[in-house]
Design a protein around this motif. Structure first.
Motif, PDB file in Angstrom:
ATOM      1  N   MET A 146      69.029  28.611  18.720  1.00 15.69           N
ATOM      2  CA  MET A 146      67.699  28.618  19.551  1.00 15.69           C
ATOM      3  C   MET A 146      66.748  27.460  19.072  1.00 15.69           C
ATOM      4  N   GLY A 147      66.859  27.165  17.715  1.00 13.59           N
ATOM      5  CA  GLY A 147      66.231  26.096  17.274  1.00 13.59           C
ATOM      6  C   GLY A 147      66.328  24.618  18.136  1.00 13.59           C
ATOM      7  N   PRO A 148      67.510  24.211  18.114  1.00 11.31           N
ATOM      8  CA  PRO A 148      67.889  22.988  18.938  1.00 11.31           C
ATOM      9  C   PRO A 148      67.362  22.885  20.136  1.00 11.31           C
ATOM     10  N   ALA A 149      67.768  24.157  20.836  1.00 12.22           N
ATOM     11  CA  ALA A 149      67.128  24.168  22.617  1.00 12.22           C
ATOM     12  C   ALA A 149      65.733  24.014  22.389  1.00 12.22           C
ATOM     13  N   ILE A 150      65.096  24.684  21.780  1.00 15.14           N
ATOM     14  CA  ILE A 150      63.578  24.638  21.759  1.00 15.14           C
ATOM     15  C   ILE A 150      63.294  23.475  21.354  1.00 15.14           C
ATOM     16  N   THR A 151      63.885  22.688  20.134  1.00 16.34           N
ATOM     17  CA  THR A 151      63.271  21.363  19.669  1.00 16.34           C
ATOM     18  C   THR A 151      63.659  20.277  20.814  1.00 16.34           C
ATOM     19  N   GLY A 223      67.089  33.454  31.678  1.00 21.07           N
ATOM     20  CA  GLY A 223      66.214  34.619  30.979  1.00 21.07           C
ATOM     21  C   GLY A 223      66.428  34.297  29.600  1.00 21.07           C
ATOM     22  N   SER A 224      67.236  33.731  28.695  1.00 20.97           N
ATOM     23  CA  SER A 224      67.469  33.555  27.376  1.00 20.97           C
ATOM     24  C   SER A 224      66.559  32.532  27.293  1.00 20.97           C
ATOM     25  N   GLY A 225      66.581  31.227  27.823  1.00 21.02           N
ATOM     26  CA  GLY A 225      65.783  30.127  27.711  1.00 21.02           C
ATOM     27  C   GLY A 225      64.507  30.350  27.990  1.00 21.02           C
ATOM     28  N   ILE A 226      63.986  31.078  29.086  1.00 20.45           N
ATOM     29  CA  ILE A 226      62.605  31.323  29.398  1.00 20.45           C
ATOM     30  C   ILE A 226      61.849  32.182  28.144  1.00 20.45           C
ATOM     31  N   ALA A 227      62.688  33.309  27.493  1.00 17.65           N
ATOM     32  CA  ALA A 227      62.142  34.250  26.553  1.00 17.65           C
ATOM     33  C   ALA A 227      61.795  33.261  25.146  1.00 17.65           C
ATOM     34  N   THR A 239      62.965  35.769  16.476  1.00 17.70           N
ATOM     35  CA  THR A 239      64.300  36.215  15.886  1.00 17.70           C
ATOM     36  C   THR A 239      65.289  36.442  16.811  1.00 17.70           C
ATOM     37  N   LEU A 240      64.679  37.776  17.426  1.00 17.68           N
ATOM     38  CA  LEU A 240      65.212  38.382  18.359  1.00 17.68           C
ATOM     39  C   LEU A 240      65.939  37.731  19.596  1.00 17.68           C
ATOM     40  N   VAL A 241      64.694  36.732  20.076  1.00 22.09           N
ATOM     41  CA  VAL A 241      65.059  35.992  21.047  1.00 22.09           C
ATOM     42  C   VAL A 241      66.243  34.949  21.008  1.00 22.09           C
ATOM     43  N   GLY A 242      66.261  34.759  19.794  1.00 22.85           N
ATOM     44  CA  GLY A 242      67.235  33.581  19.327  1.00 22.85           C
ATOM     45  C   GLY A 242      68.584  34.301  19.386  1.00 22.85           C
ATOM     46  N   VAL A 243      68.800  35.438  19.078  1.00 17.94           N
ATOM     47  CA  VAL A 243      70.044  36.226  19.448  1.00 17.94           C
ATOM     48  C   VAL A 243      70.403  36.176  20.763  1.00 17.94           C
ATOM     49  N   ALA A 244      69.488  36.295  21.649  1.00 19.37           N
ATOM     50  CA  ALA A 244      69.933  36.302  23.111  1.00 19.37           C
ATOM     51  C   ALA A 244      70.423  34.835  23.570  1.00 19.37           C
ATOM     52  N   ILE A 245      69.905  33.774  22.909  1.00 21.67           N
ATOM     53  CA  ILE A 245      70.355  32.451  23.268  1.00 21.67           C
ATOM     54  C   ILE A 245      71.794  32.487  23.007  1.00 21.67           C
ATOM     55  N   ALA A 246      71.995  32.779  21.459  1.00 23.55           N
ATOM     56  CA  ALA A 246      73.338  32.544  20.778  1.00 23.55           C
ATOM     57  C   ALA A 246      74.286  33.504  21.579  1.00 23.55           C
ATOM     58  N   VAL A 247      73.905  34.620  22.074  1.00 24.45           N
ATOM     59  CA  VAL A 247      74.780  35.532  22.735  1.00 24.45           C
ATOM     60  C   VAL A 247      75.723  34.651  23.972  1.00 24.45           C
ATOM     61  N   ALA A 248      74.686  33.919  24.803  1.00 25.45           N
ATOM     62  CA  ALA A 248      74.998  33.101  25.748  1.00 25.45           C
ATOM     63  C   ALA A 248      75.893  31.834  25.343  1.00 25.45           C
ATOM     64  N   ALA A 286      63.640  26.475  29.403  1.00 28.79           N
ATOM     65  CA  ALA A 286      62.691  25.958  28.352  1.00 28.79           C
ATOM     66  C   ALA A 286      61.897  24.797  28.754  1.00 28.79           C
ATOM     67  N   LEU A 287      62.351  23.921  29.183  1.00 26.56           N
ATOM     68  CA  LEU A 287      61.630  22.601  29.399  1.00 26.56           C
ATOM     69  C   LEU A 287      60.811  22.886  30.622  1.00 26.56           C
ATOM     70  N   ALA A 288      61.166  23.585  31.561  1.00 26.66           N
ATOM     71  CA  ALA A 288      60.237  24.063  32.646  1.00 26.66           C
ATOM     72  C   ALA A 288      58.892  24.924  32.307  1.00 26.66           C
ATOM     73  N   ILE A 289      59.212  25.776  31.377  1.00 23.30           N
ATOM     74  CA  ILE A 289      58.099  26.627  30.717  1.00 23.30           C
ATOM     75  C   ILE A 289      57.378  25.695  29.925  1.00 23.30           C
ATOM     76  N   PHE A 290      57.544  25.051  29.021  1.00 22.48           N
ATOM     77  CA  PHE A 290      56.850  24.170  28.495  1.00 22.48           C
ATOM     78  C   PHE A 290      55.867  23.103  29.073  1.00 22.48           C
ATOM     79  N   TRP A 291      56.395  22.677  30.490  1.00 23.30           N
ATOM     80  CA  TRP A 291      55.585  21.887  31.081  1.00 23.30           C
ATOM     81  C   TRP A 291      54.726  22.535  31.884  1.00 23.30           C
ATOM     82  N   LEU A 292      55.163  23.605  32.463  1.00 17.96           N
ATOM     83  CA  LEU A 292      54.116  24.385  33.387  1.00 17.96           C
ATOM     84  C   LEU A 292      52.975  25.114  32.511  1.00 17.96           C
ATOM     85  N   SER A 293      53.366  25.211  30.981  1.00 13.76           N
ATOM     86  CA  SER A 293      52.498  25.898  30.258  1.00 13.76           C
ATOM     87  C   SER A 293      51.212  24.614  29.837  1.00 13.76           C
TER      88      SER A 293
END
Length: 443
Positions: A146-151, A223-227, A239-248, A286-293
């Motif tokens: 999750m960390g690298p994707a968000i970073t 869904g995982s990236g948006i979460a 933490t649990l959201v990171g599990v969803a990203i890792a599952v994918a 994730a990029l879209a959510i940060f920009w729209l936020s």
């Protein structure tokens, strides 16, 4: 609420205090004696969404972007002005500074990151070979993806090239390492007592699930990236959201490695496509959510160039997803065709044996061998039927041919039919009497 502490440069004390008074913010001012270029430290509470605009106003009052600033979470603030501030800055979106700090903390040191990638891949590979969903989920708790994707996404919208590059590098290298580890582990275990000789990984349900990617995989990744982006930008548990990203990401990467180890290029290719689709979807969302936020760089003169860079990166991600979605579309359509044929062939076979002329036979089971790879390779489907009969019932020599013609007429597909016969026998019940029940062989 957040507690902000800022050092005020010499000559700017009055303008900073005036800016805070203008916004109706309670503050405390302390004399600064540690560093010569600062004359005071100002401390004030503000809602999370107010940190960014308040700091921007203070920069207009003379505080530079690189000034000593601390933002601390606080549980309780008692002040007459808090309610008006909360009305002025509603919501719970964290500030740009907090987002950047969160993104940096989510991307661990490389040694730690790669160690967890290796460990999670080993666990996930074992879970795939054991067909254990629980083990695979356990591996996702360990995976630090999750960390690298968000970073990467946060660095892009905040014009932090170093942060964005680090996130992209960790993702790409981490997934390549995961595939290599799974391939090495698969080659090591193949043919041992742990994984018996002759094991076909394509028949393992958890592996097969990752070798037929369809559009549902795309929705899961989005869904995982948006979460993940929402959890970080709102300061909620991630933490649990990171599990969803890792599952994918980790299970399909491990599947690709097993496909390499077993020498099944179609398994490795389809699982790699799933990894790429999920990776691109998570980063794009994730990029879209940060920009729209509303996250933008601190420096105003950077915002135009960042907007262009974000749009360019988003366009590249969309084009890549569209290309890969062609593969997903073909797999989805092929899966629909095979499932439709399987249901229809099963129903028609049952209907065939319901005819009165075949009443001496009892249909035991129907198995249809037809998947997406058969459509790509233009292989005909195979229907295997097990039929029960009594000892006195003769086997009709043309039964398979009759069923073959019936299925071809009703489904429109060239079908190979195999019919097996089971001779059924039932034992006669032995009546139990009181005398036989208590008779002892030693009497």
């Amino acid at each position: 609420m957040r507690l902000v502490q800022v050092l005020v440069p010499d000559g700017n004390r009055e303008s900073v205090i005036a800016a805070l008074d203008e916004q109706g913010i309670d503050y405390a001012v302390f004399e600064e004696t540690g560093r010569g270029e600062f004359e005071a430290m100002v401390q004030f509470p503000v809602p999370p969404t107010g940190v960014e605009p308040v700091l921007e106003n203070l920069r207009s009052a003379g505080i530079s972007e690189s000034a000593y600033t601390i933002v601390l979470p606080t549980e309780t603030v008692v002040s007459e002005r808090i309610e008006s501030l909360q009305a002025l800055y509603p919501g719970n979106r964290v500030s740009r500074e907090v987002l950047k700090a969160n993104a940096q903390s989510l991307a661990p040191a490389r040694s730690t990151y790669f160690a967890f990638i290796v460990l999670s891949t080993i666990i996930a590979t074992g879970g795939l070979l054991l067909d254990s969903a629980a083990t695979i989920i356990g591996a996702m708790v360990v995976a630090p993806l999750m960390g690298p994707a968000i970073t990467a996404s946060a660095g892009s919208v905040l014009a932090d090239r170093e942060l964005a590059t680090r996130g992209i590098t960790l993702q790409v290298v981490g997934l390549m390492l995961a595939i290599a580890v799974a391939a090495a582990l698969g080659a090591l275990l193949r043919g041992t007592v742990i994984v018996p000789p002759g094991t076909d990984i394509r028949t393992i349900p958890q592996v097969a699930e990752r070798t037929s990617p369809d559009f549902l995989s795309l929705f899961i990744a989005f869904g995982s990236g948006i979460a993940g982006a929402i959890s970080v930008s709102r300061g909620s548990g991630s933490t649990l959201v990171g599990v969803a990203i890792a599952v994918a990401l980790i299970p399909p990467a491990a599947t690709a490695g097993l496909g390499i180890a077993w020498g099944f290029p179609e398994v490795a290719a389809s699982a790699t496509v799933l990894v790429l689709v999920n990776l691109l979807s998570i980063n794009l969302s994730a990029l879209a959510i940060f920009w729209l936020s509303g996250y933008r760089p601190e420096l105003t003169d950077q915002r135009a160039s960042v907007r262009t860079a974000v749009l360019r990166r988003g366009a590249v991600l969309v084009i890549a997803l569209v290309v890969l979605s062609v593969v997903l579309g073909l797999v989805t359509f092929a899966s629909y065709q095979t499932t439709t044929f399987e249901h229809r062939a099963t129903a028609e076979t049952e209907r065939f044996f319901d005819e009165s002329s075949l009443s001496e036979y009892e249909l035991e089971s129907v198995a249809v061998a037809y998947d997406s790879q058969d459509i790509v390779l233009e292989n005909d489907p195979t229907v295997t039927v097990i039929v029960g009969r009594s000892n006195a019932t003769a086997v009709r020599p043309n039964l398979a041919d009759r069923l073959d013609r019936h299925l071809e007429e009703t489904t429109g597909e060239n079908v190979g039919v195999r019919v097996g016969f089971v001779v059924a026998q039932e034992s006669e019940p032995i009546p139990v009497t009181t005398e036989s029940r208590w008779h002892s062989p030693l009497a």
